[in-house]
Scaffold this active site. Structure first.
Site, PDB file in Angstrom:
ATOM      1  N   SER A 190       0.829  -1.218   0.000  1.00 23.78           N
ATOM      2  CA  SER A 190       0.000   0.000   0.000  1.00 23.78           C
ATOM      3  C   SER A 190       0.863   1.268   0.000  1.00 23.78           C
ATOM      4  O   SER A 190       0.471   2.277  -0.588  1.00 23.78           O
ATOM      5  CB  SER A 190      -0.990   0.009   1.173  1.00 23.78           C
ATOM      6  OG  SER A 190      -0.327   0.231   2.388  1.00 23.78           O
ATOM      7  N   MET A 222      10.502  -6.754   3.969  1.00 23.04           N
ATOM      8  CA  MET A 222      10.703  -7.370   5.274  1.00 23.04           C
ATOM      9  C   MET A 222      11.939  -8.279   5.323  1.00 23.04           C
ATOM     10  O   MET A 222      11.916  -9.334   5.971  1.00 23.04           O
ATOM     11  CB  MET A 222       9.437  -8.146   5.680  1.00 23.04           C
ATOM     12  CG  MET A 222       8.185  -7.285   5.702  1.00 23.04           C
ATOM     13  SD  MET A 222       8.365  -5.722   6.608  1.00 23.04           S
ATOM     14  CE  MET A 222       7.868  -6.244   8.232  1.00 23.04           C
ATOM     15  N   ARG A 223      13.008  -7.887   4.638  1.00 22.03           N
ATOM     16  CA  ARG A 223      14.273  -8.616   4.719  1.00 22.03           C
ATOM     17  C   ARG A 223      15.303  -7.697   5.366  1.00 22.03           C
ATOM     18  O   ARG A 223      15.374  -6.511   5.032  1.00 22.03           O
ATOM     19  CB  ARG A 223      14.807  -8.997   3.324  1.00 22.03           C
ATOM     20  CG  ARG A 223      13.864  -9.759   2.459  1.00 22.03           C
ATOM     21  CD  ARG A 223      13.614 -11.166   2.908  1.00 22.03           C
ATOM     22  NE  ARG A 223      14.827 -11.931   3.073  1.00 22.03           N
ATOM     23  CZ  ARG A 223      14.878 -13.105   3.734  1.00 22.03           C
ATOM     24  NH1 ARG A 223      13.789 -13.597   4.293  1.00 22.03           N
ATOM     25  NH2 ARG A 223      16.011 -13.752   3.845  1.00 22.03           N
ATOM     26  N   ASN A 262      13.579   4.236   3.992  1.00 17.49           N
ATOM     27  CA  ASN A 262      12.676   3.224   4.550  1.00 17.49           C
ATOM     28  C   ASN A 262      11.535   3.928   5.263  1.00 17.49           C
ATOM     29  O   ASN A 262      11.702   5.045   5.762  1.00 17.49           O
ATOM     30  CB  ASN A 262      13.432   2.357   5.564  1.00 17.49           C
ATOM     31  CG  ASN A 262      12.558   1.268   6.162  1.00 17.49           C
ATOM     32  OD1 ASN A 262      11.777   0.621   5.455  1.00 17.49           O
ATOM     33  ND2 ASN A 262      12.660   1.057   7.468  1.00 17.49           N
ATOM     34  N   HIS A 295       8.974   3.240   8.483  1.00 19.37           N
ATOM     35  CA  HIS A 295       8.846   2.352   9.642  1.00 19.37           C
ATOM     36  C   HIS A 295       7.619   2.770  10.447  1.00 19.37           C
ATOM     37  O   HIS A 295       7.399   3.971  10.681  1.00 19.37           O
ATOM     38  CB  HIS A 295      10.102   2.438  10.514  1.00 19.37           C
ATOM     39  CG  HIS A 295      10.054   1.502  11.669  1.00 19.37           C
ATOM     40  ND1 HIS A 295      10.287   0.146  11.542  1.00 19.37           N
ATOM     41  CD2 HIS A 295       9.743   1.716  12.971  1.00 19.37           C
ATOM     42  CE1 HIS A 295      10.134  -0.436  12.723  1.00 19.37           C
ATOM     43  NE2 HIS A 295       9.814   0.496  13.612  1.00 19.37           N
TER      44      HIS A 295
HETATM   45  C1  GAR Z   1       3.937  -0.684   6.627  1.00 25.30           C
HETATM   46  O1  GAR Z   1       3.209  -0.386   7.787  1.00 25.30           O
HETATM   47  C2  GAR Z   1       5.403  -0.366   6.822  1.00 25.30           C
HETATM   48  O2  GAR Z   1       5.623   0.764   7.624  1.00 25.30           O
HETATM   49  C3  GAR Z   1       5.882  -1.607   7.514  1.00 25.30           C
HETATM   50  O3  GAR Z   1       5.230  -2.663   6.864  1.00 25.30           O
HETATM   51  C4  GAR Z   1       3.969  -2.197   6.374  1.00 25.30           C
HETATM   52  C5  GAR Z   1       3.904  -2.521   4.910  1.00 25.30           C
HETATM   53  O4  GAR Z   1       2.634  -2.222   4.399  1.00 25.30           O
HETATM   54  N1  GAR Z   1       7.311  -1.739   7.450  1.00 25.30           N
HETATM   55  C6  GAR Z   1       8.041  -2.280   8.401  1.00 25.30           C
HETATM   56  O5  GAR Z   1       7.573  -2.772   9.409  1.00 25.30           O
HETATM   57  C7  GAR Z   1       9.534  -2.270   8.130  1.00 25.30           C
HETATM   58  N2  GAR Z   1      10.254  -2.473   9.333  1.00 25.30           N
HETATM   59  P1  GAR Z   1       2.418  -2.034   2.852  1.00 25.30           P
HETATM   60  O6  GAR Z   1       3.024  -3.283   2.169  1.00 25.30           O
HETATM   61  O7  GAR Z   1       0.932  -1.993   2.691  1.00 25.30           O
HETATM   62  O8  GAR Z   1       3.105  -0.790   2.431  1.00 25.30           O
END
Ligand code: GAR
Length: 212
Positions: free
Chosen positions: A13, A86-87, A103, A105
């Site tokens: 998203s 997520m790697r 990034n 977060h």
């Molecule tokens: C998001 O909330 C992002 O901030 C988080 O994963 C989600 C991905 O959502 N990222 C992390 O946790 C990285 N450490 P999305 O695929 O819908 O963008």
């Protein structure tokens, strides 16, 4: 030719928010480490080039990161944006793209690095939570901060409800940070990022609200 590479692992998203933001760029390439990532279909439907480097085909983090870097370098991007990627990246990979790797977060860093940020925030009883866009450095979730957004934590929040409130804020700040990058308005100096011509509102967020 201004080129953005976006790395995703799942629904994408944030990637979609970037693709729909009308950024001043010519080309977007979306790369996933998972061939089944929902975001790949969305990216293709929005006209981005898509690619997949499946991490399960590699014996080590180093080998995966080398293949990922080869794919990225084919496109000669100005910026690489991690969007729910997520790697954990090796130090070598991070160094290679120093200063052009962002990034997002889902917490107000340096609070809650790592996973399960919303659950941990609720367990701690914090009243304000949020999200952060930062440059990536070898110290995971500790790189120089570009922009943050705060949201209130409500009494009945679950991790899912809080996550969706934070996600709305993510979709606003990530395109903003990437736009600033391409407008060459970000100056990185050590741990500090300054944004030229940014408006800083002199307001205070209270949560819960004040009343006597
Ligand atoms: C998001 O909330 C992002 O901030 C988080 O994963 C989600 C991905 O959502 N990222 C992390 O946790 C990285 N450490 P999305 O695929 O819908 O963008």
């Amino acid at each position: 030719m201004e080129t953005l590479v976006i790395l995703i692992s799942g629904r994408g998203s944030n990637m979609q928010a970037l693709l729909e933001a009308g950024l001043p760029i010519n080309r977007v390439v979306v790369i996933s480490n998972d061939p089944d990532a929902e975001g790949l279909k969305i990216a293709a439907s929005l006209g981005a080039l898509v690619a997949c480097i499946d991490h399960r085909n590699f014996q080590s983090r180093e080998a995966f990161d080398a293949a990922l870097a080869d794919e990225i370098d084919r496109h000669q991007p100005d910026l690489i944006a991690l969007a729910g990627f997520m790697r954990i990246l090796t130090d070598g990979f991070v160094l290679r793209y120093q200063g052009r790797l962002l990034n997002i977060h889902p917490s107000l860093l340096p609070a809650y690095p790592g996973l399960q940020t919303h659950r941990r925030a609720l367990q701690d009883g914090v009243k304000i939570h949020g999200c952060t866009v930062h440059f990536v450095t070898a110290a995971v979730d500790h790189g120089p901060i570009v922009i943050q957004a705060a949201v209130p934590v409500m009494p009945d929040d679950t991790p899912q409800i809080l996550a969706s409130r934070v996600l709305q804020a993510e979709h606003r700040i990530y395109p903003q940070a990437v736009r600033w990058f391409f407008q060459e308005r970000l100056k990185l100096s050590g741990q500090m990022v300054t944004v030229s011509r940014a408006v800083v509102h002199d307001s205070v967020i209270y949560s819960p609200g004040l009343q006597d």
